[in-house]
Design a protein around this motif. Structure first.
Motif, mmCIF file in Angstrom:
data_model
loop_
_atom_site.group_PDB
_atom_site.id
_atom_site.type_symbol
_atom_site.label_atom_id
_atom_site.label_comp_id
_atom_site.label_asym_id
_atom_site.label_seq_id
_atom_site.Cartn_x
_atom_site.Cartn_y
_atom_site.Cartn_z
ATOM 1 N N ASN A 573 0.821 -1.205 0.000
ATOM 2 C CA ASN A 573 0.000 0.000 0.000
ATOM 3 C C ASN A 573 0.862 1.265 0.000
ATOM 4 N N LYS A 574 0.510 2.227 -0.849
ATOM 5 C CA LYS A 574 1.162 3.542 -0.914
ATOM 6 C C LYS A 574 2.665 3.442 -1.142
ATOM 7 N N ALA A 575 3.078 2.565 -1.996
ATOM 8 C CA ALA A 575 4.513 2.423 -2.289
ATOM 9 C C ALA A 575 4.705 2.035 -3.752
ATOM 10 N N ILE A 576 4.086 2.788 -4.648
ATOM 11 C CA ILE A 576 4.077 2.433 -6.067
ATOM 12 C C ILE A 576 5.484 2.345 -6.639
ATOM 13 N N LYS A 577 6.339 3.325 -6.316
ATOM 14 C CA LYS A 577 7.696 3.325 -6.883
ATOM 15 C C LYS A 577 8.491 2.115 -6.416
ATOM 16 N N GLU A 578 8.403 1.817 -5.120
ATOM 17 C CA GLU A 578 9.113 0.657 -4.590
ATOM 18 C C GLU A 578 8.576 -0.631 -5.203
ATOM 19 N N VAL A 579 7.262 -0.697 -5.358
ATOM 20 C CA VAL A 579 6.638 -1.891 -5.949
ATOM 21 C C VAL A 579 7.111 -2.097 -7.384
ATOM 22 N N GLU A 580 7.243 -1.019 -8.137
ATOM 23 C CA GLU A 580 7.745 -1.123 -9.518
ATOM 24 C C GLU A 580 9.115 -1.782 -9.544
ATOM 25 N N ASN A 581 9.999 -1.363 -8.641
ATOM 26 C CA ASN A 581 11.348 -1.934 -8.595
ATOM 27 C C ASN A 581 11.317 -3.402 -8.188
ATOM 28 N N ILE A 582 10.454 -3.745 -7.230
ATOM 29 C CA ILE A 582 10.356 -5.137 -6.787
ATOM 30 C C ILE A 582 9.819 -6.022 -7.912
ATOM 31 N N TRP A 605 -5.473 -2.159 -2.815
ATOM 32 C CA TRP A 605 -5.262 -1.543 -1.503
ATOM 33 C C TRP A 605 -6.282 -0.451 -1.210
ATOM 34 N N THR A 606 -6.673 0.286 -2.217
ATOM 35 C CA THR A 606 -7.651 1.349 -1.999
ATOM 36 C C THR A 606 -9.009 0.763 -1.637
ATOM 37 N N ARG A 607 -9.369 -0.367 -2.245
ATOM 38 C CA ARG A 607 -10.630 -1.035 -1.900
ATOM 39 C C ARG A 607 -10.625 -1.473 -0.437
ATOM 40 N N LEU A 608 -9.479 -1.978 0.036
ATOM 41 C CA LEU A 608 -9.385 -2.389 1.434
ATOM 42 C C LEU A 608 -9.599 -1.199 2.368
ATOM 43 N N GLU A 609 -8.975 -0.071 2.047
ATOM 44 C CA GLU A 609 -9.173 1.121 2.875
ATOM 45 C C GLU A 609 -10.623 1.590 2.815
ATOM 46 N N SER A 610 -11.231 1.493 1.635
ATOM 47 C CA SER A 610 -12.640 1.886 1.502
ATOM 48 C C SER A 610 -13.530 1.018 2.386
#
Length: 732
Positions: A573-582, A605-610
């Motif tokens: 969640n909230k880590a798009i740049k890091e996820v891209e690298n992974i 992740w946004t659905r879970l927060e919703s």
């Protein structure tokens, strides 16, 4: 190399008494001449990039000048020099800056070495440019005549442009001289002496110490110049309709700006003259002039600040009546949606059309008796957010079960100048949207802007406000509801009870976790329907990911050939740049499957927060709510330092574990070689959950409606404590 040591003539009063008297009166002959010189031709100059560059120069030459002058004290972004639009703007202004530079003191030409050459009637005498402004330099022109010449050169420019261009010309020509002396004052004698040697100004350190009083006085005056310039620019960049009005107080403010501009240009001329003469002893009249100019500048600054304050109060008062009219409009019953839509979407100039990408336009009337969603967001709305809304919109259009239109309202703070860069950003975002937007967001009415922020609780996170065919507003939780159930939630949008969305979904199932419109979600659901065991896992610890995926692949070798197993990475969640690298590493090392569409990861992740937000608003016993407990636990595992894993068999059998527990359970299965993989993993995870583990959840800080609820996560009997976390970057 010839020396520039100066034979300075006797000083006389530089600023005559008559000029001071004229400056104090708005109706003097001098100020009438100043106003008469103004002949704008409509050209628009974005002075803010230039002002930032000036600010940057002063920050390095004399930090005391900039300190406290700007509310936004950030250093100049290096990217500004590589921006083509800024470069083009500065190129078009380069010639006028050079012209103003050459005219600061001389009718003829300014010698780069720091001297003026008098005309042929003065025997070609080399006259230092630091000499008295009432001398015969340049044919005997005095300081007022010099300023009038500058005003004539800049007659076609707006008042803020006149001032900024004059200050820029001053910095270009005299910034290096001031740096020379202030560097010595800052004990940076190596720089000062090196520059002095090249310019053949001997004993500069002694001169600088001798002229310290003058340096301090000039520094104070330049600080005043920058402060007054800033307020002139701010007032001139108010909405056009405010500048054009004949009503007080804005008419008074606009009438005062020429006087403030004249003071600024006078101060620039005097500062340039005195900077050039720093290497000799100061005269008493010089310090008196500098002190009196600074004092006059302080008075002007107070008046400009008061006009800005009065303007805000004036606009707030004007907005007050319109705001309550808008509140009344939304609370009333209407026969169609036109009253509401026109109140919100018609711009200040009365235009009633909306714009789409490729310059397509429609009239607001085309939205009559249609369901309309108003999408309010900043210009920082992400591609992932837009992609999901586009999928919902296109699904509604293609299936025809429910039809609605969307109108984007870009919400930009009034303090932000709508320049070419922001316009380009607006167009780039609009090009990703298949719907329409307000054509000129800078013309959104103040009361609408206020209503969106106050009544619809808009801060930074986008909101999706539904209006029915009569203009009635539906749930402000519409976006959360649509993210959870897709367009099936449409019928619940106008139900006042939040619980209505959960009526068809009481159990924690994989369909709830992965429901919606995403193709990656659908693929996982199809696997489970075919009997495949699926493991969804996430996190950003690449070493744990390597160890977990290897252990899982080893464990799968021990299950029967008839049992299929899929391993899928779903990010963090909230880590798009890091996820891209992974994802790149997972792909290169062939560790597992992954969702290559970042929109899918954002959606997950946004659905879970919703789900969490909507459940929190139900005001029931959350501790006994299975869905709430599972969502809370998953979000808390995601915020742990290690990863997490969710093992799924069919629709309703799921086992969720923190990273270390998931890894140990999969290794234990490999050692024991139990026949039923899912049952073995599930039993181990349940056993480990009896051990108390504390956790945390970091929620988006732009959610005003987060209630003070007590949350708890799996493995800990204590309730979570609500606290605040400040982070400089959410994408960490």
């Amino acid at each position: 190399m010839a020396s520039n040591s100066m034979q300075t003539p006797a000083m006389i009063q530089v600023i005559p008494h008559e000029l001071w008297v004229s400056l104090e009166s708005n109706d003097s002959t001098m100020m009438k001449a100043v106003r008469a010189s103004h002949a704008p031709d409509g050209r628009k100059v974005d002075v803010k990039p230039m002002l930032r560059i000036i600010d940057n120069i002063l920050l390095r030459a004399a930090p005391a000048i900039v300190e406290g002058t700007y509310e936004d004290k950030g250093l100049l972004d290096e990217e500004i020099f590589s921006r083509s639009d800024v470069d083009a703007k500065l190129k078009t202004l380069a010639s006028i800056i050079k012209k103003v530079s050459s005219e600061l003191f001389s009718h003829n030409n300014l010698i780069l070495s720091g001297t003026f050459k008098a005309n042929s009637n003065v025997n070609q005498t080399i006259i230092p440019y630091g000499m008295d402004c009432k001398c015969t330099c340049s044919g005997g022109r005095d300081v007022h005549a010099t300023i009038m010449m500058l005003l004539d050169t800049l007659s076609n420019y707006s008042w803020d442009a006149k001032v900024v261009l004059t200050v820029a010309a001053f910095i270009v020509n005299y910034g290096h001289e001031f740096l020379l002396f202030t560097s010595s004052e800052a004990n940076n004698s190596a720089l000062a002496q090196s520059l002095a040697f090249l310019k053949q100004l001997r004993d500069i350190t002694d001169h600088a110490k001798f002229s310290k009083a003058k340096i301090d006085a000039i520094t104070k005056l330049i600080k005043g110049i920058m402060a007054v310039t800033k307020y002139i620019v701010e007032l001139r960049n108010l909405p056009p309709e405010s500048l054009a009005t004949d009503e007080a107080p804005m008419s008074n403010a606009m009438a005062y700006i020429p006087k403030a501009a004249y003071w600024t240009m006078l101060s620039v001329v005097i500062c340039a003259s005195y900077i050039a003469s720093l290497s000799r002893s100061e005269e008493t009249t010089e310090l008196l002039d500098l002190s009196r100019l600074a004092s006059e500048g302080s008075k002007i600054l107070v008046i400009l600040k008061s006009y800005k304050t009065i303007y805000k109060e004036y606009e707030d008062e004007k907005c007050k009546t319109a705001y309550w009219d808008l509140v009344q409009t939304f609370s009333s019953t209407h026969s169609d949606n036109m009253t509401v839509l026109k109140t919100v979407l018609v711009a200040k100039d009365g235009k009633q059309h909306l714009v789409g990408h490729a310059s397509k336009r429609i009239h607001i009337e085309e939205l009559r008796e249609k369901h309309v969603f108003l999408l309010a967001s900043g210009l920082d709305i992400s591609k992932e957010e837009i992609d999901i809304l586009v999928k919902l919109y296109q699904e509604a259009k293609s299936k025809g079960e429910v039809q609605y239109e969307v109108v984007w309202i870009p919400v930009v703070e009034k303090t932000v100048s709508w320049d070419q860069e922001i316009q380009q950003k607006f167009e780039e975002i609009l090009a990703m949207m298949p719907w329409y937007a307000m054509p000129e967001p800078s013309k959104i009415k103040a009361e609408v802007f206020k209503y969106i922020k106050n009544e619809w609780r808009f801060e930074n996170k986008m909101i999706f406000v539904p209006l029915d065919r009569q203009g009635k507003v539906g749930s402000l939780n519409a976006l959360d509801m649509l993210l959870i159930r897709g367009n099936k939630a449409f019928s619940s949008l106008y139900n006042e009870k939040v619980e209505s969305i959960w009526e068809a979904q009481q159990a924690w199932t994989l369909e709830l976790l992965l429901g919606g419109i995403d193709n990656n979600f659908s693929l996982v659901l199809d696997w489970t329907k075919q009997g495949t065991i699926v493991c969804l896992y996430g996190g950003e610890d690449i070493e744990w990911i390597r160890e977990f995926t290897k252990a899982t692949k080893d464990a799968v070798k021990n299950i029967s050939s008839g049992t299929r197993f899929e391993l899928v990475y779903v990010g963090k969640n909230k880590a798009i740049k890091e996820v891209e690298n992974i994802i790149k590493i997972i792909d290169e090392e062939n560790l597992s499957r992954y969702w290559n569409d970042l929109s899918s990861i954002w959606f997950f992740w946004t659905r879970l927060e919703s789900m969490l937000y909507l459940k929190m608003q139900q005001c029931k016993n959350l501790k006994n709510d299975r869905i709430m407990q599972e969502v809370t636990t998953l979000l808390s595992y995601d915020d742990s330092d290690r990863g997490w894993a969710l093992f799924c068999k069919g629709s309703s059998e799921m086992a969720l574990a923190q990273g270390d527990v998931a890894l140990k359970s999969i290794k234990e299965f490999s050692e024991r070689k139990d026949g039923d993989l899912f049952r073995a993993l599930s039993n181990y995870i349940k056993k480990s959950q009896k051990i108390q583990r504390c956790s945390r959840i970091i929620l988006s800080g732009d959610r005003q409606e987060i209630p003070s609820k007590k949350l708890s996560s799996d493995g800990c009997e204590c309730s979570m404590e609500k606290c605040f976390v400040y982070r400089c970057c959410a994408d960490k």
